[in-house]
Motif scaffolding. Structure first.
Motif, PDB file in Angstrom:
ATOM      1  N   HIS A 124       0.984  -1.215   0.008  1.00  0.00           N
ATOM      2  CA  HIS A 124      -0.006  -0.016  -0.059  1.00  0.00           C
ATOM      3  C   HIS A 124       0.855   1.164   0.109  1.00  0.00           C
ATOM      4  O   HIS A 124       0.712   2.261  -0.801  1.00  0.00           O
ATOM      5  N   TYR A 125       1.759   1.466   0.983  1.00  0.00           N
ATOM      6  CA  TYR A 125       2.558   2.570   1.013  1.00  0.00           C
ATOM      7  C   TYR A 125       3.509   2.700   0.050  1.00  0.00           C
ATOM      8  O   TYR A 125       3.798   3.792  -0.572  1.00  0.00           O
ATOM      9  N   LYS A 126       4.068   1.362  -0.570  1.00  0.00           N
ATOM     10  CA  LYS A 126       5.033   1.533  -1.826  1.00  0.00           C
ATOM     11  C   LYS A 126       4.204   1.960  -3.059  1.00  0.00           C
ATOM     12  O   LYS A 126       4.717   2.762  -3.826  1.00  0.00           O
ATOM     13  N   ALA A 127       2.989   1.750  -3.322  1.00  0.00           N
ATOM     14  CA  ALA A 127       2.392   2.260  -4.251  1.00  0.00           C
ATOM     15  C   ALA A 127       2.089   3.842  -4.115  1.00  0.00           C
ATOM     16  O   ALA A 127       2.319   4.384  -5.324  1.00  0.00           O
ATOM     17  N   ILE A 128       1.804   4.274  -3.055  1.00  0.00           N
ATOM     18  CA  ILE A 128       1.751   5.489  -2.791  1.00  0.00           C
ATOM     19  C   ILE A 128       2.630   6.340  -3.362  1.00  0.00           C
ATOM     20  O   ILE A 128       3.107   7.461  -3.836  1.00  0.00           O
ATOM     21  N   LEU A 157      10.024  -0.377   4.434  1.00  0.00           N
ATOM     22  CA  LEU A 157       9.348   0.995   3.732  1.00  0.00           C
ATOM     23  C   LEU A 157      10.768   1.917   3.589  1.00  0.00           C
ATOM     24  O   LEU A 157      10.602   2.903   2.986  1.00  0.00           O
ATOM     25  N   ALA A 158      11.494   2.199   4.668  1.00  0.00           N
ATOM     26  CA  ALA A 158      12.606   3.139   4.613  1.00  0.00           C
ATOM     27  C   ALA A 158      13.453   3.074   3.433  1.00  0.00           C
ATOM     28  O   ALA A 158      14.203   3.591   3.007  1.00  0.00           O
ATOM     29  N   ASP A 159      13.387   1.819   2.891  1.00  0.00           N
ATOM     30  CA  ASP A 159      14.042   1.424   1.497  1.00  0.00           C
ATOM     31  C   ASP A 159      13.433   1.947   0.345  1.00  0.00           C
ATOM     32  O   ASP A 159      13.873   1.933  -0.726  1.00  0.00           O
ATOM     33  N   VAL A 160      12.227   2.455   0.604  1.00  0.00           N
ATOM     34  CA  VAL A 160      11.249   2.830  -0.623  1.00  0.00           C
ATOM     35  C   VAL A 160      11.468   4.651  -0.885  1.00  0.00           C
ATOM     36  O   VAL A 160      11.416   5.067   0.103  1.00  0.00           O
ATOM     37  N   ASP A 161      11.810   4.885  -1.832  1.00  0.00           N
ATOM     38  CA  ASP A 161      12.206   6.218  -2.211  1.00  0.00           C
ATOM     39  C   ASP A 161      10.887   7.075  -1.894  1.00  0.00           C
ATOM     40  O   ASP A 161       9.786   6.476  -2.593  1.00  0.00           O
ATOM     41  N   GLY A 162      10.759   8.078  -1.340  1.00  0.00           N
ATOM     42  CA  GLY A 162       9.430   8.813  -1.037  1.00  0.00           C
ATOM     43  C   GLY A 162       9.025   8.804   0.239  1.00  0.00           C
ATOM     44  O   GLY A 162       8.217   9.612   0.748  1.00  0.00           O
ATOM     45  N   ILE A 163       9.021   7.696   1.065  1.00  0.00           N
ATOM     46  CA  ILE A 163       8.880   7.349   2.175  1.00  0.00           C
ATOM     47  C   ILE A 163       9.749   8.130   3.060  1.00  0.00           C
ATOM     48  O   ILE A 163      10.832   7.789   3.168  1.00  0.00           O
ATOM     49  N   ALA A 164       9.350   9.120   3.973  1.00  0.00           N
ATOM     50  CA  ALA A 164      10.222  10.208   4.599  1.00  0.00           C
ATOM     51  C   ALA A 164       9.926  10.194   6.152  1.00  0.00           C
ATOM     52  O   ALA A 164      11.051  10.383   6.574  1.00  0.00           O
ATOM     53  N   MET A 165       8.862   9.977   6.719  1.00  0.00           N
ATOM     54  CA  MET A 165       8.517  10.210   7.869  1.00  0.00           C
ATOM     55  C   MET A 165       7.756   9.085   8.212  1.00  0.00           C
ATOM     56  O   MET A 165       6.937   8.596   7.709  1.00  0.00           O
ATOM     57  N   VAL A 166       7.486   9.055   9.761  1.00  0.00           N
ATOM     58  CA  VAL A 166       6.548   8.241  10.376  1.00  0.00           C
ATOM     59  C   VAL A 166       5.859   9.071  11.472  1.00  0.00           C
ATOM     60  O   VAL A 166       6.632   9.772  12.557  1.00  0.00           O
ATOM     61  N   LYS A 167       4.621   9.051  11.645  1.00  0.00           N
ATOM     62  CA  LYS A 167       3.738   9.703  12.753  1.00  0.00           C
ATOM     63  C   LYS A 167       3.684   8.521  13.787  1.00  0.00           C
ATOM     64  O   LYS A 167       2.654   7.457  13.047  1.00  0.00           O
ATOM     65  N   GLU A 168       4.044   8.565  14.695  1.00  0.00           N
ATOM     66  CA  GLU A 168       4.248   7.414  15.487  1.00  0.00           C
ATOM     67  C   GLU A 168       3.413   7.558  16.757  1.00  0.00           C
ATOM     68  O   GLU A 168       3.475   8.382  17.641  1.00  0.00           O
ATOM     69  N   ALA A 169       2.163   6.661  16.732  1.00  0.00           N
ATOM     70  CA  ALA A 169       1.024   7.075  17.745  1.00  0.00           C
ATOM     71  C   ALA A 169       0.752   5.500  18.445  1.00  0.00           C
ATOM     72  O   ALA A 169      -0.446   5.529  18.452  1.00  0.00           O
ATOM     73  N   THR A 170       1.790   4.775  18.549  1.00  0.00           N
ATOM     74  CA  THR A 170       1.367   3.603  19.223  1.00  0.00           C
ATOM     75  C   THR A 170       1.508   3.686  20.679  1.00  0.00           C
ATOM     76  O   THR A 170       1.094   2.911  21.242  1.00  0.00           O
TER      77      THR A 170
END
Length: 297
Positions: A124-128, A157-170
């Motif tokens: 999902h995230y890779k496609a976006i 996901l850190a290896d996917v170009d374009g993924i830059a941030m995580v909003k961590e709400a766990t």
């Protein structure tokens, strides 16, 4: 480690509440909220997220709230558009539209209700990320989405170009530490009361709900820690803690924050069903919390 990918979004991002009046989005009030945030020095605004009641916005409203936000802000601060969905196709459509409008980044909530496998989250995230050229912020909030994006998946996901941030709400500081220790992603707190503890292990700021009410204090705390003024950051953390925990613990976000905004003179109108207003006991506790903080007499 060298500068993290999403470091330009370090600081205070505020998840904007969507104002409603008589069942319609009140765009004049939305603009007033945005001007308030710009005047406060907020780094970035985040429309159409959880606080913006995005699940009850029509597709047209969702796109227009983002467009009006970008037009009002006019480059003065950043805009991270909430364009996530539990449908990958819908998330792609919303994200492409936000990019076309001029959004600086996209906030992508974990697909909710369907409960994907970890491979499903990854795809999902890779496609976006592959479909847009603006930075993607992965929003992990299992309390809302019913499934957790595991640290191992975020590492992939850190290896996917374009993924830059995580909003961590766990609510898990260990997850934050592990992400920061093994990737070059920027982590932003998704829980107001955990912002300082998360910054102590390397997070760079907050996507805040309480920032709708007291952006100045939240920004001051984030800046103080970033500038090495640890005692001042701790002082502000303890000042903010009661407001964060008491207000946000009263009911589901954004029910309490909308009530608080009305009490401090910045009414954002009603909620949309299935969300309903705070009951009398909740309003009494909220009023006491705001009085203790010094926000109302």
């Amino acid at each position: 480690m060298s500068q993290r990918r999403g470091s330009s979004f370090a600081g205070l991002s505020v998840a904007i509440a969507t104002p409603f009046q008589d069942g319609q989005v009140d765009y004049a009030r939305l603009k007033a909220q945005l001007e308030f945030q710009i005047a406060a020095g907020t780094t970035c605004v985040v429309p159409t997220g959880t606080t913006g009641e995005s699940p009850t916005l029509t597709h047209d409203e969702h796109e227009r709230v983002i467009a009006e936000t970008i037009q009002t802000v006019a480059g003065r601060i950043k805009v991270m558009a909430g364009t996530g969905s539990n449908s990958t196709a819908e998330a792609l459509r919303l994200s492409k539209r936000a990019e076309k409008e001029g959004a600086d980044a996209t906030l992508q909530v974990a697909p909710y209700y369907n409960k994907p496998t970890q491979e499903g989250f990854y795809q999902h995230y890779k496609a976006i990320a592959e479909a847009v050229s603006i930075p993607v912020c992965v929003y992990n909030i299992p309390g809302r989405s019913a499934a957790n994006i595991e640290v191992e998946t975020i590492q992939r996901l850190a290896d996917v170009d374009g993924i830059a941030m995580v909003k961590e709400a766990t609510g898990k500081l260990d997850a934050c530490s592990e992400i920061l220790g093994t990737t070059d992603l920027t982590v932003l707190s998704g829980d107001d009361s955990l912002t300082l503890p998360m910054m102590s292990v390397g997070a760079e700021g907050i996507i805040s709900v309480v920032g709708n009410v007291v952006p100045g204090d939240m920004l001051a705390m984030v800046k103080a820690y970033a500038e090495g003024q640890i005692a001042e950051a701790q002082r502000l953390h303890h000042k903010l803690y009661g407001l964060c925990s008491n207000m946000l613990g009263l009911a589901t976000n954004p029910i309490p924050v909308k009530a608080a905004m009305k009490l401090v003179g910045r009414d954002t109108g009603e909620l949309r069903l299935p969300l309903t207003a705070l009951d009398d006991a909740g309003m009494q506790r909220l009023t006491q919390t705001l009085q203790t903080y010094g926000l109302i007499a």
